[in-house]
Each structure stands twice: as C-alpha cells, then as structure tokens.
Motif scaffolding. Structure first.
Motif, short mmCIF file in Angstrom:
data_model
loop_
_atom_site.label_atom_id
_atom_site.label_comp_id
_atom_site.label_asym_id
_atom_site.label_seq_id
_atom_site.Cartn_x
_atom_site.Cartn_y
_atom_site.Cartn_z
N GLU A 163 40.01 35.57 27.65
CA GLU A 163 38.82 34.71 27.68
C GLU A 163 39.20 33.24 27.53
O GLU A 163 38.64 32.37 28.20
N HIS A 164 40.15 32.98 26.66
CA HIS A 164 40.66 31.64 26.37
C HIS A 164 41.23 30.99 27.64
O HIS A 164 40.91 29.84 27.97
N ILE A 165 42.05 31.74 28.38
CA ILE A 165 42.67 31.15 29.57
C ILE A 165 41.69 31.06 30.74
O ILE A 165 41.90 30.26 31.64
N ILE A 166 40.64 31.86 30.72
CA ILE A 166 39.57 31.69 31.72
C ILE A 166 38.86 30.36 31.49
O ILE A 166 38.60 29.60 32.43
N ARG A 167 38.55 30.05 30.22
CA ARG A 167 37.86 28.79 29.91
C ARG A 167 38.71 27.59 30.33
O ARG A 167 38.19 26.60 30.87
#
Length: 301
Positions: A163-167
């Motif tokens: 989720e972090h790297i999607i943001r």
C-alpha cells in the motif's frame, strides 16, 4: 526561472528521485516473490529495467541543469548507495545497473542553465514514458495487493508496504501529470507535504521495526518510538489550525533529522554486518534517501 526552464528542471529532478524509487520498488517486489509467482517476478523485472532506462536518460540530461539544493540533499544517492547496490545484487541475484549511480556522482549543479528546444523535447518524452510506466506499475502493485489480501499469494513484502509503495507511485504520477498539463508541478501546501511524508516516515519506522532480528531490542524500541512520534505528528498536523500548524514545522524537521541519522547509522550497520535483520542494504539506503528528500521539502518548499 522562465516557464520552459521550470518545466525541464522540475521534471528532471522529479525523475532523478522517483524513477530510482520506482525501479527499487520493482526490485523489492521481485525479490519478495516465491517461485510459484514467476510471472509476477518477470513483470516486476520489466518495470525495474524500464525505470532504470528512464533514470539513466534523466541523468544523461541533468548535468549543470538541476539545482544545488537537490543535488546536495542526499535524496538522489548517498555515500552508501554504490556498495548497497553491489551487495544487494550479490545477495539476490537480481541485476542492478550500477553505472547509473557512478554517473549521478559526476553531476554538477548550476544556476546558469542552457536549456534549448531539443532538451525540452527530450524531457517531454521522459514525462510521457514515466506516465506509461507508472500506469502499468501501479496496476501491478494493486493486483499484487489484491491477491495478498485475498490469500491468493504469499510474498515477503508486508501488505502495508505494498500500500505504501502504491501511494508513492501515485504521488509521482500526479506530479508528472501536473507538469504535462500546466508546465509546472502544483505547489503543495505545507499541510499536504507533512501529511503525506509524516505517514511515509511512520511506516518506514514500522517496517524497520518488523524487519529487525528479534534480538535487536534496542533498535526495535528506537524504531517503535519513531513510529509513535510520527503518528503523533501526523495527528497534530491533521488537527492543527493554520497558525498552530506553522509552529509544528520545526518539530517535524527536527524529528526527521533524527530519523535520518538513525537510518544512516542503520544503513552503515547493515553494510558492515553489525546489525541482525532481514533488511537488504539497498532497502536501508532507499528509506534513507526518502528521509533526505523530505528534509529538503521541509527546508525549501
């Protein structure tokens, strides 16, 4: 800077930071798959290679173009980056184009820029390439996350990390879209910058805590305290009125400088085999560069 100069400089500086981040996201995704998900590993490898090409192109056009603040910030590379790439390639068997870092270390900054139509067109091409790649990479990350959350895939990467790297990819995408539609990046408010990057720093602390060996009690406790500190800062940022919010900037800068120093010590400890963890040397360097980027934003934006 005139409009064309602003477009070129902002675009190149954006790619120098974020294209490296994206290629490393792809690298970490590939390294986290099991053999059964070979097709996903090949897709991650594709994006790693393509973002390496984009980064290499941006480096080739950046000499005496980018600002000294960006070049000297430590967000493009650090003293640990060359060895981190060598060791991480050896540990994983996944190739890394190490000549990019060598070429970055040779870059010079300048306020007397020579920006012609040819360079402008090249940079426009880089932006279009970034948008195409980001659409695909974001889709890949979202598909991975969906499968992990449905227990259809096992990966060594935490769901929160995905989720972090999607943001981060979506932030990069938004910046490039602004450059292409307006000719410059939208100026983010201090609140927007701090809300986004305080959350990123908080999650870095959580990831570091979770990837350290259980015997590293002192480091785990320190990482946990940083996570709690950023959670408080994030809450304070969301709740503060404008006048009170302006007073928090020095607190955030001081906290991020401390966290940067903790990350730098960690990167050195991991490279020197003095810290027990399952943190790749390149991941330690990656999160250090993001802290350096945030510090530059806090100081200059």
């Amino acid at each position: 800077m005139n409009k064309n100069e602003q477009y070129v400089v902002q675009s190149l500086e954006l790619h120098l930071f974020f294209a490296r981040i994206m290629k490393e996201h792809s690298f970490f995704l590939k390294a986290g798959f099991t053999p059964v998900d070979e097709s996903f590993a090949k897709e991650a490898e594709f994006y790693k290679n393509e973002f390496e090409k984009l980064l290499s192109c941006a480096v080739s056009c950046s000499n005496k173009i980018i600002s000294c603040n960006t070049l000297d910030s430590g967000e493009l590379f650090t003293e640990f980056t060359p060895l981190a790439e060598i060791k991480t390639e050896r540990f994983t068997g996944i190739s890394i184009c190490k000549s990019i870092t060598v070429n970055e270390q040779r870059l010079c900054c300048s306020s007397q820029r020579q920006i012609d139509r040819k360079l402008f067109q090249k940079v426009h091409g880089f932006n279009q390439m970034a948008l195409r790649l980001l659409g695909g990479l974001i889709s890949l990350k979202e598909r991975i996350l969906d499968r992990v959350l449905k227990c259809q895939m096992f990966t060594l990467n935490y769901p929160l990390l995905i989720e972090h790297i999607i943001r981060e990819a979506k932030l990069y995408q938004n910046h490039v879209r602004c450059l292409e539609t307006k000719g410059h990046m939208d100026v983010q408010t201090e609140r927007q910058i701090e809300q986004f990057w305080n959350r990123i720093m908080m999650e870095h602390a959580l990831f570091i805590r979770g990837l350290l060996d259980p015997s590293e009690n002192e480091l785990i406790d320190t990482a946990d305290e940083f996570a709690k500190d950023y959670q408080r800062l994030l809450q304070k940022c969301c709740e503060a009125q404008d006048r009170a919010f302006a007073e928090t900037r020095s607190d955030v800068l001081a906290e991020t400088a401390k966290f940067r120093d903790f990350k730098a010590a960690g990167a050195k400890g991991i490279q020197d085999c003095k810290i027990r963890s399952i943190i790749l040397p390149l991941l330690a360097d990656h999160v250090l560069r993001e802290a350096n980027h945030y510090i530059r934003l806090l100081k200059h934006c």
